[in-house]
Design an enzyme around this catalytic site. Structure first.
Site, PDB file in Angstrom:
ATOM      1  CD  GLU A 126      -2.364   2.335  -3.434  1.00  0.00           C
ATOM      2  OE1 GLU A 126      -3.556   3.108  -3.713  1.00  0.00           O
ATOM      3  OE2 GLU A 126      -1.694   2.354  -2.424  1.00  0.00           O
ATOM      4  CG  ASP A 155      -1.931   0.940   1.383  1.00  0.00           C
ATOM      5  OD1 ASP A 155      -2.781   1.218   0.315  1.00  0.00           O
ATOM      6  OD2 ASP A 155      -1.590   1.913   2.383  1.00  0.00           O
TER       7      ASP A 155
END
Length: 752
Positions: free
Chosen positions: A482, A429
């Site tokens: 990401e 993330d």
């Protein structure tokens, strides 16, 4: 502090000086093992025990035979006595009579309910626990699996059952294990410092699985803090914050089948799931990991997905963070069950042929008092300077990637989930926030790197090392970034010395594709002809990285609305546009990711506090959308042309990309053997008869799928099997005439 054997009116006593005694009684002694336990002092063998709440203490042999009555030093809780005078140490135990009103010994440690003497092994009778090589590797920050030593580990030491505890807190003045077994009394079990690596350790007999504990830390700043274990394998359910003693689960062997399923040339269609809101019980309660295994896994298999991606399951204190502000990186959240339950879930997924990817958050952590912040009275895990160590967007703290022990803590965590739970991959993330020191900061609010630049060199080094560790130790697993910027080489290998090259991820989320396609699809079709570049631009860079095409939870929260609500037109056109979007996505190069619920097109955006609106499936339009996603997945998995060369330019070829006036695209996807799938996309609501497209080879072409099919809720402008004619068209030597579906995608494969 020197040991001293003195003589009193009552006989020989093994007292310690008043300064050491005061330090023990106030839990400020930095080296309790130097005075507690068994010691040889001038040939006298002395036993000392700090036992608040004890009335009488005897030292015994292993069989429980009394060797000496230990005497209380003054009115303190220290008991001491000489047990032998030959200068030789030996195994011993303690027999204690407790004050009946004092309950601090209850639970796994000592039973105070009985006035009878309680016989147990002294924690201070055990030597150092961590082996020398591991101490060296921990100090160097190069231990691949520090979780095997740090944390709480039920085990047997010298044949005695208990739990060994170890925690990294190099600047602490004193660290104690506290829990129900010692009435959360920091004086009872002060730990030994291994100075070479800054780790405190102790073995506590009779403490076992299920016992609650924390570390009481007297910090370098003189403040006492009660901290959860950074390496806890299990935790209490929020709002409680204690760690729970939990055995380390046995490792999972590398699985060649999973390695093949995770390969770059494999079909990958990911179903992203928030476990707390996919489905719930009728009373609103969560499903457990095992209940999710019984419901979610068959559902994902039935609808053709190859992988589940779980939003963070590591422990987190705030439900509203959805797991993206973790406290317990090593503990599956207790919201849905135990670590064994979670591994049963991953085992069930693998048995059904599904991979499991975890969202993983090494970018930041919350500042909750029981977590990592100022862990030992210093900024141990985080940067001291808020310009480096504080995330303004999320009010969280940023890891200090320049510290080898912090890199080790995070890197080994990646390995932990793969090795101990069989996880297939980690979606990392907020990588962009890690890569740049000025991320979401104004001028003057950030600190340049040593070369004066904005890149976070330490974070870049960490990511390369983490990916190298996963790639070399568990080659079957994948990592996905990401990453929303144009940082080069995210999914390219690092240099051999890890000092250059790419970051080493297997995949990067294609955020550019996501933003462009959603912006394009939100336009009224009459205007799309003026934005033709927006829908085809992704093919300019489609093979610069190994991409995943994400339609994730981020696109359906925080007032953004659902995917269906983003689409223009009346209700029929909204559904048609969304079917068109999915058809284009599944035909486009790149692996696929769809957030839960989007397969049946809810009208409202995702609500993490409730179940998905499953009742919508009673309506044909929503059921048709679900069927389309299922069939797209089945077509994807059945035709290598749609996945085998996802990451190579040889797998894609334009046939027609310049018909902006009609908003039509035609292209071919190819497999290694040259077999192809021809794709036609019509981004307008106009159905067109006798529409000619070029095709690469002559013969019969069968329609694989058409998003306008009536079974999906479309108008039924479909094609069966078409014959290619020797009519040159769009640069091809042959062509065929078809019915062009309105707001639709049709895929064709040549019949053998």
């Amino acid at each position: 502090m020197a040991d001293e054997v003195t003589q009193s009116a009552d006989g020989p006593q093994a007292w310690i000086d008043e300064g050491a005694l005061a330090a023990l009684m106030t839990a400020t002694h930095g080296d309790p093992f130097s005075v507690l336990g068994m010691h040889v002092v001038a040939d006298a063998v002395v036993v000392r025990a700090l036992l608040p709440g004890a009335d009488a203490v005897d030292a015994t042999d292993e069989a429980g035979r009394t060797l000496a009555r230990l005497q209380r030093q003054g009115d303190s809780a220290l008991f001491a006595g000489i047990v032998a005078r030959d200068g030789k140490t030996f195994p011993y135990r303690l027999k204690v009579s407790w004050s009946a009103p004092d309950k601090r010994h209850e639970s796994a440690g000592i039973d105070a309910a009985s006035s009878a003497a309680d016989l147990f092994d002294d924690p201070y009778s055990f030597g150092p626990l961590i082996e020398d090589l591991d101490v060296w590797l921990l100090a160097e920050g190069s231990h691949h699996r520090p979780y095997e030593w740090l944390g709480a580990h039920p085990c047997r030491v010298d044949g005695i059952a208990g739990t060994r505890f170890a925690v990294w807190a190099p600047a602490a003045r004193r660290v104690s294990v506290v829990g129900g077994f010692n009435h959360w009394d920091g004086r009872r079990h002060m730990m030994r410092l291994r100075r070479e690596c800054g780790v405190w350790e102790i073995f506590l007999p009779r403490v076992g699985e299920g016992d609650l504990y924390k570390y009481e830390i007297l910090g370098a700043d003189g403040v006492v803090r009660l901290k959860s274990d950074p390496f806890a394998f299990r935790t209490e359910l929020r709002p409680q914050t204690a760690s729970v003693v939990q055995r380390l689960l046995p490792g999972r062997a590398t699985d060649p089948a999973r390695q093949r399923a995770n390969a770059l040339d494999a079909p990958v269609s990911i179903y992203e799931v928030h476990l707390g809101s996919w489905q719930r019980h009728a009373d609103g309660g969560w499903l457990s990991y095992r209940e999710l295994a019984e419901r979610l896994i068959p559902y994902a298999v039935e609808h053709g997905f190859t992988h589940l991606e779980l939003m963070p399951v590591h422990e987190h204190p705030f439900d509203g963070s959805w797991g993206y502000q973790p406290i317990g990186l090593y503990a599956p959240t207790s919201r849905f069950g135990t670590p064994e339950d979670f591994r049963a879930f991953t085992d069930a997924a693998h048995a059904a042929g599904l991979g499991v990817i975890l969202d993983w958050v090494p970018a930041h952590f919350p500042s909750d008092a029981h977590g990592l912040a100022e862990f030992d009275g210093t900024h141990l895990y985080e940067h001291a300077d808020p310009r480096e160590g504080f995330h303004q967007d999320w009010n969280t703290l940023i890891y200090n990637y320049g510290r080898s022990e912090v890199r080790n803590y995070l890197g080994s965590n990646a390995l932990y989930w793969i090795e101990r739970f069989g996880i297939d991959g980690l979606r990392v993330d907020a990588v962009a926030s890690m890569l740049y020191r000025d991320y979401s900061r104004k001028a003057g609010e950030w600190v340049p790197n040593r070369f004066g630049g904005r890149e976070n060199l330490e974070a870049i080094d960490f990511l390369r090392r983490m990916n190298h560790l996963v790639g070399t130790q568990r080659p079957e697993a994948i990592t996905l970034a990401e990453e929303s910027t144009a940082f080069p080489g995210v999914s390219r290998p690092p240099a051999p010395d890890l000092q250059g090259g790419g970051l080493g991820f297997h995949y990067k989320w294609n955020m550019g594709w996501m933003n462009d396609v959603l912006a394009y699809m939100a336009r009224d079709p009459v205007h799309r002809q003026h934005h033709h570049d927006q829908i085809r631009f992704s093919l300019v860079y489609a093979f610069s990285e190994n991409f995943v095409l994400p339609l994730s939870h981020d696109e359906v929260v925080h007032g953004k609305g659902s995917l269906l609500a983003k689409m223009p037109g009346d209700d029929w056109q909204k559904f048609a546009n969304l079917r068109l979007l999915y058809g284009f996505m599944w035909a486009h190069p790149g692996k696929k990711l769809l957030f839960m619920g989007c397969e049946f097109a809810p009208w409202t955006e995702w609500n993490a506090d409730a179940s998905l609106p499953w009742a919508l499936l009673a309506q044909p339009a929503h059921a048709g959308m679900q069927r389309l996603v299922r069939d797209l997945n089945r077509v994807l998995r059945s035709h290598p042309a749609l996945y085998e060369l996802d990451t190579a330019s040889a797998g894609f070829r334009w046939i027609s990309h310049d018909d902006a006036a009609h908003s039509v695209l035609v292209f071919e996807r190819r497999a290694r053997d040259g077999r192809g799938v021809v794709v036609v996309c019509n981004f307008t609501p106009v159905a067109r008869e006798d529409w000619r497209i070029g095709v690469p080879v002559a013969g019969a072409w069968r329609e694989l799928i058409n998003t306008d099919d009536a079974v999906y809720g479309g108008s039924g402008v479909t094609n069966g099997t078409l014959q290619a004619e020797s009519v040159p068209w769009q640069g091809e030597a042959q062509s065929m005439v078809l019915r062009l579906p309105p707001l639709g995608v049709a895929m064709f494969v040549r019949e053998d």
